[in-house]
Write an enzyme that holds these catalytic residues in place. Structure first.
Site, short mmCIF file in Angstrom:
data_model
loop_
_atom_site.label_atom_id
_atom_site.label_comp_id
_atom_site.label_asym_id
_atom_site.label_seq_id
_atom_site.Cartn_x
_atom_site.Cartn_y
_atom_site.Cartn_z
N LEU A 109 0.97 -1.30 0.04
CA LEU A 109 0.10 0.05 -0.03
C LEU A 109 1.09 1.16 0.01
CD1 LEU A 109 -2.34 -1.46 2.48
CD2 LEU A 109 -3.16 -1.33 0.24
N PRO A 110 0.15 2.26 -0.27
CA PRO A 110 1.20 3.65 -0.60
C PRO A 110 1.48 4.21 0.72
CG PRO A 110 -1.09 3.75 -1.83
CD PRO A 110 -1.19 2.53 -1.21
N LYS A 150 14.57 -0.10 5.94
CA LYS A 150 14.04 0.38 4.64
C LYS A 150 14.24 1.99 4.20
CE LYS A 150 12.13 0.89 0.72
NZ LYS A 150 10.88 0.67 0.26
N LYS A 185 8.56 10.70 0.00
CA LYS A 185 7.81 10.29 1.21
C LYS A 185 8.65 9.42 2.05
CE LYS A 185 5.91 6.12 1.45
NZ LYS A 185 5.32 5.00 1.18
N THR A 196 6.12 0.66 2.56
CA THR A 196 7.20 1.32 3.35
C THR A 196 6.03 2.33 3.99
OG1 THR A 196 8.70 0.96 1.56
CG2 THR A 196 8.89 2.84 3.16
#
Length: 328
Positions: A96-97, A202, A277, A127
């Site tokens: 998912l975003p 990450k 992001k 992420t």
């Protein structure tokens, strides 16, 4: 016996050894519980296809109905809500975003947790903020299921090729259950520690990735201004101390490496707005831990300016063109 042998050989020829093994060992494909997959965008779509190609039954959902079309045509079943997927399978992967999307898919009215099965394995490959991963993980664990935060590295090219790297946070037993599934989509599955540490790994990786991509872009632009051939300087860098993934695998200069975004007008790949992001997540973490990240902070500023200048949907390697334009 001879006729049976001939028939068995014919069956092997028609079905192939791997499918025959599944029929004898695990029951027919229709009897296998499907793997659920939620989020079928640029990354999730290819990842789900690799699971399907590996022979698993697949049950998919996306907020955009058109996103499920290709996988449905390839044989995946579809579900109207995350809740429906949770009611029909004990293994679910999400891609998912952002953090709010993850919270909604897991905790919303029609979310996974509204009908999750006890003992289910829930793997989030998005992420997001480490704190959100921990929060969702605690909610999942409170309902008797297992949650792993397992963000990926490698971009769309690796998603399509099944060569992603997974950074998996969560309990060891959950990781052991997940490895075989994740190996259908990636070449490397690394256990990073407790819940939330996958996300921490990450954002650290992507901070370095952003800095290195800007560095390769700066060096290549400088080389061109000095009259050097870009292919030649790429060879020098890739056989010298400046070698890095941003140069030898994902070079930002068009024409150096075929089949990557820089040689396709920076289409596809990992959008600059997504890099913004991730760098924002890294800066939040740096602030919370009082960690100096001056290069990461500058990279964040550069990518934010790029997005405001129309590069938001282009691959993050388009920083090469942004710097080329800015320095004219």
């Amino acid at each position: 016996m001879a006729s049976f042998g001939r028939a068995n050989c014919a069956l092997q020829s028609c079905l192939g050894r791997s499918l025959l093994w599944r029929l004898y060992s695990n029951g027919s494909p229709s009897q296998q519980e499907p793997i659920g997959f939620i989020g079928l965008g640029n990354m999730g779509g290819p990842m789900a296809k690799n699971i399907l190609d590996a022979g698993h039954n697949l049950l998919v959902h996306d907020a955009l109905p058109e996103a499920v079309v290709d996988l449905r045509e390839l044989g995946a079943a579809t579900a109207a809500t995350p809740s429906e997927i949770a009611s029909k399978t004990s293994t679910i992967i999400t891609m998912l975003p952002s953090s709010p999307h993850v919270k909604e898919v897991y905790c919303g009215r029609n979310g996974i947790l509204s009908s999750v099965k006890p003992g289910a394995l829930l793997i989030d490959t998005s992420t997001i903020e480490p704190a959100v991963a921990k929060e969702v993980g605690e909610l999942v664990e409170s309902q008797g299921s297992t949650f792993l935060d397992a963000p990926v590295s490698g971009g769309v090219t690796a998603a399509k090729g099944g060569t992603l790297t997974f950074m998996v946070g969560g309990k060891e037993e959950g990781y052991e259950r997940a490895v075989k599934i994740l190996q259908n989509m990636g070449k490397s599955v690394i256990h990073t520690g407790p819940s939330g540490t996958g996300q921490a790994a990450k954002i650290c990786n992507n901070l370095l990735l952003a800095v290195s991509m800007i560095g390769v872009s700066e060096a290549t632009n400088l080389a061109i201004r000095l009259g050097l051939d870009p292919e030649m300087i790429a060879k020098v860098i890739n056989s010298s101390s400046g070698r890095c993934w941003s140069s030898d695998t994902y070079n930002p200069c068009p024409g150096i490496i075929e089949g990557i975004p820089s040689s396709n007008n920076y289409q596809g790949g990992f959008a600059s707005q997504l890099m913004v992001k991730d760098l924002g997540l890294a800066q939040n973490a740096a602030t919370a831990t009082k960690t100096p990240t001056p290069m990461g902070s500058l990279a964040h500023q550069i990518y934010r300016i790029m997005c405001n200048d129309g590069y938001d949907k282009l691959d993050f390697s388009s920083v090469f063109q942004f710097l080329k334009k800015e320095n004219k």
